[in-house]
Design a protein around this motif. Structure first.
Motif, PDB file in Angstrom:
ATOM      1  N   VAL A  74       0.826  -1.213   0.000  1.00  0.00           N
ATOM      2  CA  VAL A  74       0.000   0.000   0.000  1.00  0.00           C
ATOM      3  C   VAL A  74       0.859   1.261   0.000  1.00  0.00           C
ATOM      4  N   GLY A  75       2.139   1.102  -0.314  1.00  0.00           N
ATOM      5  CA  GLY A  75       3.029   2.238  -0.452  1.00  0.00           C
ATOM      6  C   GLY A  75       3.776   2.565   0.829  1.00  0.00           C
ATOM      7  N   HIS A  76       4.832   3.348   0.667  1.00  0.00           N
ATOM      8  CA  HIS A  76       5.647   3.755   1.800  1.00  0.00           C
ATOM      9  C   HIS A  76       4.937   4.833   2.615  1.00  0.00           C
ATOM     10  N   SER A  77       5.079   4.734   3.924  1.00  0.00           N
ATOM     11  CA  SER A  77       4.601   5.766   4.854  1.00  0.00           C
ATOM     12  C   SER A  77       3.130   6.123   4.639  1.00  0.00           C
ATOM     13  N   HIS A  78       2.326   5.120   4.410  1.00  0.00           N
ATOM     14  CA  HIS A  78       0.886   5.382   4.281  1.00  0.00           C
ATOM     15  C   HIS A  78       0.398   6.017   5.577  1.00  0.00           C
ATOM     16  N   PRO A  79      -0.327   7.135   5.504  1.00  0.00           N
ATOM     17  CA  PRO A  79      -0.699   7.849   6.732  1.00  0.00           C
ATOM     18  C   PRO A  79      -1.489   7.010   7.721  1.00  0.00           C
ATOM     19  N   ARG A  80      -2.323   6.103   7.252  1.00  0.00           N
ATOM     20  CA  ARG A  80      -3.103   5.281   8.172  1.00  0.00           C
ATOM     21  C   ARG A  80      -2.212   4.259   8.890  1.00  0.00           C
ATOM     22  N   ILE A  81      -1.191   3.765   8.196  1.00  0.00           N
ATOM     23  CA  ILE A  81      -0.265   2.833   8.841  1.00  0.00           C
ATOM     24  C   ILE A  81       0.640   3.570   9.813  1.00  0.00           C
ATOM     25  N   VAL A  82       1.104   4.745   9.423  1.00  0.00           N
ATOM     26  CA  VAL A  82       1.909   5.568  10.332  1.00  0.00           C
ATOM     27  C   VAL A  82       1.129   5.851  11.614  1.00  0.00           C
ATOM     28  N   ALA A  83      -0.132   6.211  11.471  1.00  0.00           N
ATOM     29  CA  ALA A  83      -0.964   6.513  12.643  1.00  0.00           C
ATOM     30  C   ALA A  83      -1.163   5.280  13.517  1.00  0.00           C
ATOM     31  N   GLY A 134       2.156  -7.040   6.352  1.00  0.00           N
ATOM     32  CA  GLY A 134       2.582  -6.047   7.329  1.00  0.00           C
ATOM     33  C   GLY A 134       3.122  -4.767   6.731  1.00  0.00           C
ATOM     34  N   ASN A 135       3.215  -4.697   5.393  1.00  0.00           N
ATOM     35  CA  ASN A 135       3.676  -3.490   4.705  1.00  0.00           C
ATOM     36  C   ASN A 135       5.030  -2.999   5.226  1.00  0.00           C
ATOM     37  N   PRO A 175       0.698  -7.297  19.329  1.00  0.00           N
ATOM     38  CA  PRO A 175      -0.316  -6.272  19.054  1.00  0.00           C
ATOM     39  C   PRO A 175       0.057  -5.317  17.923  1.00  0.00           C
ATOM     40  N   LEU A 176       1.326  -4.910  17.845  1.00  0.00           N
ATOM     41  CA  LEU A 176       1.729  -3.965  16.807  1.00  0.00           C
ATOM     42  C   LEU A 176       1.577  -4.573  15.418  1.00  0.00           C
ATOM     43  N   ALA A 177       2.163  -5.753  15.217  1.00  0.00           N
ATOM     44  CA  ALA A 177       2.134  -6.377  13.893  1.00  0.00           C
ATOM     45  C   ALA A 177       0.702  -6.660  13.450  1.00  0.00           C
ATOM     46  N   CYS A 178      -0.122  -7.140  14.371  1.00  0.00           N
ATOM     47  CA  CYS A 178      -1.495  -7.503  13.995  1.00  0.00           C
ATOM     48  C   CYS A 178      -2.355  -6.271  13.753  1.00  0.00           C
ATOM     49  N   ARG A 179      -2.113  -5.197  14.484  1.00  0.00           N
ATOM     50  CA  ARG A 179      -2.870  -3.980  14.198  1.00  0.00           C
ATOM     51  C   ARG A 179      -2.496  -3.434  12.827  1.00  0.00           C
ATOM     52  N   CYS A 204      -4.257  -5.550  10.198  1.00  0.00           N
ATOM     53  CA  CYS A 204      -5.662  -5.150  10.050  1.00  0.00           C
ATOM     54  C   CYS A 204      -5.787  -3.873   9.236  1.00  0.00           C
ATOM     55  N   THR A 205      -4.880  -2.933   9.481  1.00  0.00           N
ATOM     56  CA  THR A 205      -4.914  -1.657   8.771  1.00  0.00           C
ATOM     57  C   THR A 205      -4.624  -1.850   7.291  1.00  0.00           C
ATOM     58  N   VAL A 206      -3.657  -2.705   6.964  1.00  0.00           N
ATOM     59  CA  VAL A 206      -3.334  -2.989   5.563  1.00  0.00           C
ATOM     60  C   VAL A 206      -4.556  -3.540   4.832  1.00  0.00           C
ATOM     61  N   LEU A 207      -5.240  -4.500   5.432  1.00  0.00           N
ATOM     62  CA  LEU A 207      -6.417  -5.088   4.791  1.00  0.00           C
ATOM     63  C   LEU A 207      -7.518  -4.055   4.597  1.00  0.00           C
ATOM     64  N   ASP A 208      -7.695  -3.183   5.582  1.00  0.00           N
ATOM     65  CA  ASP A 208      -8.706  -2.133   5.462  1.00  0.00           C
ATOM     66  C   ASP A 208      -8.372  -1.161   4.333  1.00  0.00           C
ATOM     67  N   ILE A 209      -7.089  -0.806   4.216  1.00  0.00           N
ATOM     68  CA  ILE A 209      -6.665   0.134   3.165  1.00  0.00           C
ATOM     69  C   ILE A 209      -6.915  -0.463   1.786  1.00  0.00           C
TER      70      ILE A 209
END
Length: 390
Positions: free
Chosen positions: A44-53, A248-249, A279-283, A286-291
């Motif tokens: 989903v690209g580098h430094s995606h804002p939702r993944i950063v958050a 995990g992007n 918790p970090l990796a799994c969150r 989840c974010t990657v799949l949502d994006i």
């Protein structure tokens, strides 16, 4: 600068300090279009804002508790993955090799439950499943196996895509075979695609002989081919599937999914991981799949993948150095007549394009799933010019 590192890589003389979307910037501030995505990782690209958050917030909340306790984000990611795949259960690892080790342990347990003392797993010529001793023994290729003799595990190797060879192996070793482990597309061996219907035929064969069909989707999974998983192109569901890379992007995570009889083989104590499913990796997972879902990236992969292959074939049709262009979605290989030294360096230095060459003579393109039509043209232009400069 690399004297303290073991001599396992041959990195190009460049280092990146920033990434955003499909772009990377080196220490001198030069911009590059990334058509490798960390080897199919930053989907989903580098430094995606939702993944950063998500990373930032979770780092301030909780990174690790261990699997001695329930982990909510692990439960959520497992639920998402089983719903998307049709599988039943998930075990989380830290890498693709670990996920494949988990699959191989399932195969052993499956054989043990059936009373088979020396079970065999069928693997493919030119396969690559990882660099642990177990996954290396299931892989092929003298370069990765050199110096590692007497590898563990019992495997029988057949040509990729050859159903007749599987029938012969069944006749010879049928009573010992418990599973087939196969990549839907062989990535490391040059983006090799099997004949249409191959996975469906494997599924029927495994059902007929009560074998497990185990798919290594570490590179093909998480949208890379235009579906969530490559097996969905043929309308089947495997018994076991492994994931990593794009899940995990960039944050290390692996997963082994199983269904039916394979999903109930593990019992408490039969397998485990200190860090797996934290918790970090799994969150992030989840974010990657949502994006991917929210941005419609599966459709983008299908559209841009077809465009990229079509444009490459048109522009390279008369190039005498090109033998074949093949791929599915945004997993594309350009096979050249002979190994071309420094092609990745030429593309980066002269055209600002990051590509990968595998098996010595195949350009492998694995751009982020977010690329647009303009970036497709940039990739085509860079690849054509790099090959033409040979």
């Amino acid at each position: 600068m690399t004297a303290a590192l073991m001599n396992t890589y041959q990195p190009l003389a460049m280092s990146f300090i920033k990434g955003l979307g499909t772009r990377l910037w080196d220490q001198a501030g030069r911009e590059y279009l990334d058509a490798v995505a960390g080897v199919a990782v930053t989907n989903v690209g580098h430094s995606h804002p939702r993944i950063v958050a998500a990373i930032s917030e979770q780092a301030g909340l909780l990174l690790h508790t261990s699997n001695l306790y329930s982990i909510d984000w692990q439960q959520q990611l497992a639920q998402k993955l089983t719903q998307l795949s049709g599988m039943d259960r998930v075990f989380f690892n830290n890498s693709g090799a670990e996920a494949n080790e988990t699959a191989l342990k399932l195969a052993r347990l499956y054989g043990w439950r059936k009373g088979i003392e020396q079970p065999l797993v069928v693997v493919m010529a030119n396969a690559f499943h990882g660099r642990t001793l177990g996954t290396l023994s299931a892989s092929d290729g003298p370069a990765v196996r050199l110096g590692f003799n007497d590898l563990p595990g019992d495997f029988v190797k057949v040509p990729f895509g050859n159903l007749d060879a599987l029938e012969r192996v069944q006749q010879q070793h049928g009573e010992r075979i418990v599973a087939i482990l196969v990549e839907p597309i062989q990535g490391e061996s040059g983006v090799q695609l099997p004949p249409p219907g191959y996975l469906k035929a494997l599924s029927k064969l495994c059902k007929r002989h009560s074998w497990l069909l185990m798919l290594d989707e570490i590179q093909t999974g998480i949208g890379r081919t235009g579906h969530w998983f490559a097996f969905q192109h043929e309308g089947i569901i495997p018994d076991v599937m492994t994931l990593a890379k794009g899940l995990g992007n960039g944050v290390p995570i692996g997963a082994c999914l199983a269904r039916g009889r394979a999903a109930d083989l593990f019992t408490p104590g039969s397998h485990g991981s200190t860090f797996g499913g934290n918790p970090l990796a799994c969150r992030v997972g989840c974010t990657v799949l949502d994006i991917i879902e929210d941005q419609g990236l599966l459709e983008n992969v299908r559209v841009q993948g077809e465009r990229l292959i079509s444009r490459l074939r048109a522009e390279l049709a008369d190039n005498p150095n090109v033998l074949a262009i093949r791929g599915q979605g945004l997993m594309i290989g350009i096979e050249l007549k002979q190994p071309i030294r420094d092609l990745t360096l030429i593309a980066a230095r002269d055209h600002g394009l990051l590509i990968n060459v595998t098996r010595g003579n195949t350009i492998r393109l694995l751009p982020p799933l977010t690329i647009d039509e303009r970036e497709v043209e940039m990739i085509v232009r860079g690849v054509v010019r790099a090959i033409s400069a040979i």
